[in-house]
Motif scaffolding. Structure first.
Motif, PDB file in Angstrom:
ATOM      1  N   LEU A  73      -2.887  -0.669  -8.682  1.00 44.60           N
ATOM      2  CA  LEU A  73      -3.991   0.289  -8.789  1.00 44.60           C
ATOM      3  C   LEU A  73      -5.127  -0.250  -9.668  1.00 44.60           C
ATOM      4  N   GLU A  74      -6.348   0.056  -9.237  1.00 46.08           N
ATOM      5  CA  GLU A  74      -7.525  -0.319 -10.020  1.00 46.08           C
ATOM      6  C   GLU A  74      -8.476   0.861 -10.193  1.00 46.08           C
ATOM      7  N   CYS A  75      -7.951   2.081 -10.045  1.00 44.07           N
ATOM      8  CA  CYS A  75      -8.793   3.256 -10.244  1.00 44.07           C
ATOM      9  C   CYS A  75      -8.861   3.601 -11.734  1.00 44.07           C
ATOM     10  N   ASP A  76      -9.645   4.624 -12.078  1.00 46.46           N
ATOM     11  CA  ASP A  76      -9.793   5.016 -13.485  1.00 46.46           C
ATOM     12  C   ASP A  76      -8.767   6.065 -13.904  1.00 46.46           C
ATOM     13  N   MET A  77      -8.347   6.902 -12.945  1.00 47.89           N
ATOM     14  CA  MET A  77      -7.439   8.012 -13.298  1.00 47.89           C
ATOM     15  C   MET A  77      -6.500   8.314 -12.136  1.00 47.89           C
ATOM     16  N   VAL A  78      -5.236   8.592 -12.500  1.00 47.78           N
ATOM     17  CA  VAL A  78      -4.233   9.047 -11.529  1.00 47.78           C
ATOM     18  C   VAL A  78      -3.703  10.390 -12.001  1.00 47.78           C
ATOM     19  N   VAL A  79      -3.692  11.377 -11.098  1.00 41.92           N
ATOM     20  CA  VAL A  79      -3.148  12.700 -11.406  1.00 41.92           C
ATOM     21  C   VAL A  79      -1.915  12.907 -10.530  1.00 41.92           C
ATOM     22  N   MET A  80      -0.796  13.288 -11.143  1.00 46.86           N
ATOM     23  CA  MET A  80       0.443  13.455 -10.382  1.00 46.86           C
ATOM     24  C   MET A  80       1.355  14.483 -11.043  1.00 46.86           C
ATOM     25  N   THR A  81       2.224  15.078 -10.249  1.00 48.87           N
ATOM     26  CA  THR A  81       3.193  16.049 -10.765  1.00 48.87           C
ATOM     27  C   THR A  81       4.563  15.411 -10.969  1.00 48.87           C
ATOM     28  N   MET A  82       4.741  14.165 -10.533  1.00 48.18           N
ATOM     29  CA  MET A  82       6.037  13.485 -10.650  1.00 48.18           C
ATOM     30  C   MET A  82       6.223  12.943 -12.064  1.00 48.18           C
ATOM     31  N   PRO A  83       7.267  13.370 -12.773  1.00 54.38           N
ATOM     32  CA  PRO A  83       7.541  12.811 -14.104  1.00 54.38           C
ATOM     33  C   PRO A  83       8.212  11.443 -13.991  1.00 54.38           C
ATOM     34  N   ASP A  84       8.704  10.933 -15.101  1.00 50.01           N
ATOM     35  CA  ASP A  84       9.472   9.673 -15.137  1.00 50.01           C
ATOM     36  C   ASP A  84       8.656   8.458 -14.725  1.00 50.01           C
ATOM     37  N   LEU A  85       7.351   8.506 -14.985  1.00 52.78           N
ATOM     38  CA  LEU A  85       6.506   7.330 -14.759  1.00 52.78           C
ATOM     39  C   LEU A  85       7.064   6.151 -15.545  1.00 52.78           C
ATOM     40  N   GLU A  86       7.107   4.987 -14.897  1.00 47.90           N
ATOM     41  CA  GLU A  86       7.540   3.722 -15.488  1.00 47.90           C
ATOM     42  C   GLU A  86       9.063   3.625 -15.628  1.00 47.90           C
ATOM     43  N   LYS A  87       9.802   4.732 -15.482  1.00 51.21           N
ATOM     44  CA  LYS A  87      11.243   4.684 -15.705  1.00 51.21           C
ATOM     45  C   LYS A  87      12.002   4.252 -14.462  1.00 51.21           C
ATOM     46  N   TYR A  88      11.466   4.567 -13.300  1.00 53.23           N
ATOM     47  CA  TYR A  88      12.168   4.241 -12.062  1.00 53.23           C
ATOM     48  C   TYR A  88      11.245   3.440 -11.147  1.00 53.23           C
ATOM     49  N   HIS A  89      11.069   3.848  -9.907  1.00 55.56           N
ATOM     50  CA  HIS A  89      10.333   3.004  -8.966  1.00 55.56           C
ATOM     51  C   HIS A  89       8.819   3.097  -9.116  1.00 55.56           C
ATOM     52  N   ILE A  90       8.314   4.201  -9.657  1.00 55.36           N
ATOM     53  CA  ILE A  90       6.865   4.349  -9.819  1.00 55.36           C
ATOM     54  C   ILE A  90       6.458   3.820 -11.195  1.00 55.36           C
ATOM     55  N   LYS A  91       5.592   2.796 -11.189  1.00 59.99           N
ATOM     56  CA  LYS A  91       5.184   2.123 -12.423  1.00 59.99           C
ATOM     57  C   LYS A  91       3.684   2.311 -12.669  1.00 59.99           C
ATOM     58  N   ARG A  92       3.287   2.062 -13.909  1.00 59.75           N
ATOM     59  CA  ARG A  92       1.868   1.986 -14.233  1.00 59.75           C
ATOM     60  C   ARG A  92       1.292   0.712 -13.617  1.00 59.75           C
ATOM     61  N   SER A  93      -0.017   0.714 -13.450  1.00 58.63           N
ATOM     62  CA  SER A  93      -0.682  -0.444 -12.851  1.00 58.63           C
ATOM     63  C   SER A  93      -0.462  -1.692 -13.690  1.00 58.63           C
ATOM     64  N   ARG A  94      -0.162  -2.790 -13.013  1.00 58.14           N
ATOM     65  CA  ARG A  94      -0.056  -4.085 -13.678  1.00 58.14           C
ATOM     66  C   ARG A  94      -1.363  -4.870 -13.581  1.00 58.14           C
ATOM     67  N   VAL A  95      -2.321  -4.296 -12.864  1.00 56.75           N
ATOM     68  CA  VAL A  95      -3.612  -4.967 -12.665  1.00 56.75           C
ATOM     69  C   VAL A  95      -4.665  -4.437 -13.629  1.00 56.75           C
ATOM     70  N   LYS A  96      -4.718  -3.110 -13.752  1.00 58.77           N
ATOM     71  CA  LYS A  96      -5.722  -2.467 -14.609  1.00 58.77           C
ATOM     72  C   LYS A  96      -4.989  -1.708 -15.714  1.00 58.77           C
ATOM     73  N   LYS A  97      -5.116  -2.185 -16.924  1.00 61.89           N
ATOM     74  CA  LYS A  97      -4.317  -1.664 -18.028  1.00 61.89           C
ATOM     75  C   LYS A  97      -4.809  -0.329 -18.575  1.00 61.89           C
ATOM     76  N   ASP A  98      -6.056   0.042 -18.293  1.00 59.24           N
ATOM     77  CA  ASP A  98      -6.610   1.256 -18.907  1.00 59.24           C
ATOM     78  C   ASP A  98      -6.709   2.421 -17.930  1.00 59.24           C
ATOM     79  N   VAL A  99      -5.899   2.407 -16.869  1.00 59.82           N
ATOM     80  CA  VAL A  99      -5.845   3.578 -15.985  1.00 59.82           C
ATOM     81  C   VAL A  99      -5.312   4.759 -16.792  1.00 59.82           C
TER      82      VAL A  99
END
Length: 680
Positions: A390-416
């Protein structure tokens, strides 16, 4: 090798015993094969029972895999509980195979040592034969697993090289070798089939493959495990067994191939015998399994149908330029949590909204607004890299557990900026530990969630998140819809039962007793189970419909296309479902809680020093009855109906004290997003 030699000794004695009785090598192998089936019968009956238990638990296991898709540790824990409840042992089905392997290897050892096991020569005589062979044979002929067969072949065929006659001491044993009959129906069972010579031996691998085919045909029809498998699985298993059986027969002496052939053939009557002793249909609902399999096939068709579209949308997503805002939705049902916020953003800015959904039928695809760009990304093989790139500025989601399982933070843009939008008013501390740690911002629905998040940050020393006191957009939408609709009071009180979908919910623990108790009244009773539980356990609700068909006041509602009766009920009965807050805060009507075990995904929640609002606010919006005290249910409902006014005041007060910005949450959520992305 020591183990194989040990087994060879035991099997060799058995073969010698049988051979001495029947005097025919091939017939001895067939009888030996039958005896192994008889001896293994008790173990295979245990395996039959284990297989039945495995098939019985399949629907519940599939439900667990869906429920805990992002929590592998919890899935493993719940699977072990399920296996224990059904008395299923995952490794037990492999035991017959594990026994079969050494049996075959031991039998191979016996076949390669006819001087030892069939003729029963002592070690000294066998050693003299080997010394004689070593005078002229190539080293390959002296291999431990083949030299005895080579000796037998040379003596019986009179192909002893000139100048290497047998010494006098071996002449008598050689006569016994000449008399050894290893033929069966014209086939020399001591020889290994080959495409280069003795073409009659090719019958062994050919018949071996045919016997495997016949066994699989019958197995696919009557074996408890194979019956429950899909057509593709059956075909692949059959092809594998044919190929393996044919190939295996080319690797070993024909006698072992004969053992394999009759092992396959004898397996057929024994399968029928297992089913007679323990009929699978007595324990397994095959119609239900068929329905579940049809659902699985339908899902596979859907995946295939939308695969090209997903691929195109994935490509289109990364072609978008200067992306600022992305929403991610797990399914169509999550759009309602974003709707009000998206409407505000579209009405008050020109920000493009890139909406990624894992549901190809999501209603977002029918939204005509030019600001909304929707994409279907359903499979992990594309969803995971999409998030990581991802290279957008903001992501809005209802799914918790970001980074803990298959859904990760962007590895391309660090300030999303990752924004969590709550999909319920319930307690956040009951989520998995650290479920929100990797979010930058939380759109907080109420004071309880605010305090819980801060308490968690203090206890676990995690970075402070930006907490925006927005309120809860969904409930504002529901309030607006409810207040704009005319509601006619029910002539007969309407009681709605809406359980959660979790282990030990109302359905699992006490639904029969609860309906029986409520059936004593003249109330209109509607049981509306969770759609997921209906999907995974349809037979349970068909039985309930049949059981209470004699009471016209009780309806078991499994057709969710009908009008939702939630907001028209006078009293809601539930356990731990977040529907309690929506019902109570919107209608101002009370909730009766059946006190089943609380749904907890974070066993350390008590370290935070705060009681979950799911527990502490129950008596503010209703009453609680324990599952073993259901006789109090009707009195509790009667009290609620008699005190509607008091409950309405208490519920409204609780609503105002615990939920932020009632009626303004969509505006505040949208305004926050716009300001962060535009600075205005």
């Amino acid at each position: 090798m020591i183990v194989i030699s040990f087994l060879g000794e035991i099997l060799g004695k058995a073969m010698t015993f049988i051979f001495n009785i029947v005097g025919n090598y091939g017939l001895s192998i067939i009888i030996f094969t039958l005896l192994t089936k008889v001896l293994l019968f008790p173990l295979n009956m245990v395996t039959q029972k284990n297989s039945i238990n495995m098939v019985r638990l399949m629907p519940e296991e599939n439900a667990l895999k869906i429920k805990y898709i992002d929590d592998k540790d919890k899935l493993g824990e719940e699977q072990l509980k399920l296996y224990k409840r059904y008395h299923y042992h995952p490794l037990l089905s492999s035991v017959p195979l594990l026994i079969q392997i050494p049996l075959v290897l031991g039998l191979v050892y016996v076949m390669y040592h006819p001087l030892t096991f069939i003729l029963q020569f002592d070690a000294g005589v066998i050693g003299q034969f080997k010394d004689w062979l070593s005078e002229f044979a190539a080293s390959s002929k002296l291999a431990e697993n083949s030299y005895q067969l080579e000796i037998v072949s040379l003596i019986k065929s009179a192909l002893i090289p000139e100048g290497h006659a047998l010494p006098d001491m071996l002449l008598a044993p050689a006569e016994e070798v000449k008399e050894l009959n290893m033929m069966f129906l014209g086939i020399d069972l001591s020889k290994t089939p080959s495409l280069k010579h003795d073409y009659i031996l090719l019958l062994i691998p050919l018949i071996s493959g045919l016997s495997a085919w016949l066994m699989c045909v019958i197995q696919n029809r009557i074996n408890v495990l194979q019956v429950s498998q899909g057509s593709l699985n059956k075909i692949l298993t059959t092809l594998f067994m044919i190929a393996f059986s044919t190939y295996f027969a080319f690797l070993v002496p024909a006698g072992v191939g004969l053992y394999w052939i009759f092992g396959n053939l004898f397996a057929i009557p024994f399968m029928y015998l297992y089913n007679i002793c323990m009929p699978p249909k007595k324990y397994i609902d095959y119609e239900y399994l068929k329905k579940m399999n049809e659902q699985r096939i339908e899902k596979e068709k859907i995946h295939k149908k939308y695969n090209a579209r997903e691929k195109e949308d994935y490509k289109k997503f990364f072609e978008a330029k200067d992306m600022k805002l992305m929403f991610y939705s797990e399914s169509n049902g999550f759009y309602k949590y974003f709707k009000g916020t998206i409407d505000y953003i579209c009405e008050n800015s020109d920000i493009d909204i890139h909406y990624v959904t894992s549901d190809p039928e999501d209603k977002i695809f029918s939204d005509p607004r030019p600001q909304i760009h929707s994409y279907y990304i359903g499979s992990d093989r594309r969803l995971v890299p999409l998030f990581m790139k991802l290279e957008c500025d903001m992501v809005v989601m209802t799914m918790p557990d970001l980074e803990k399982y298959h859904i990760k933070r962007s590895r391309v843009k660090k300030d999303v900026e990752y924004v969590f939008a709550s999909h319920g008013i319930g307690s956040i501390i009951l989520y998995r530990k650290g479920a929100l740690d990797w979010f930058d911002t939380i759109l907080v629905p109420g004071i309880d969630q605010f305090n819980e998040i801060r308490a968690s940050e203090d206890v676990y020393k995690t970075p402070k998140k930006r907490l925006v006191e927005t309120g809860y957009p969904l409930i504002d939408d529901m309030l607006e819809t409810y207040n704009s609709t005319e509601h006619t009071p029910n002539e007969v009180p309407k009681i709605l039962i809406a359980p959660s979908w979790q282990a030990d919910n109302i359905i699992d623990l006490c639904i029969d007793d609860l309906l029986a108790e409520l059936g004593k009244t003249n109330y209109e009773i509607i049981l509306r189970p969770h759609p997921q539980q209906v999907r995974h356990e349809p037979e349970k609700f068909e039985l309930l419909k049949e059981k209470f068909s004699g009471n016209a006041n009780i309806t078991v509602q499994t057709d969710f296309s009908s009008n939702n009766p939630v907001m028209e009920a006078d009293v809601l009965i539930t356990d731990w479902s977040d529907i309690c807050w929506e019902f109570a805060f919107v209608t101002k009507r009370p909730v009766l809680f059946i006190d089943t075990p609380m749904k907890v995904m974070n066993n350390e929640y008590d370290k935070l020093g705060t009681e979950p609002m799911n527990a502490k606010l129950r008596t503010e919006i209703g009453a609680v009855v324990k599952p073993d005290e259901l006789e109090k249910t009707n009195d509790a409902i009667a009290d609620m109906l008699a005190r509607r006014g008091e409950y309405a005041e208490s519920i409204q007060k609780t609503f105002e004290e615990h939920v932020y910005n009632i009626g303004k949450s969509c505006k505040l959520s949208g305004r926050y997003i716009i300001k962060r992305l535009t600075g205005k």
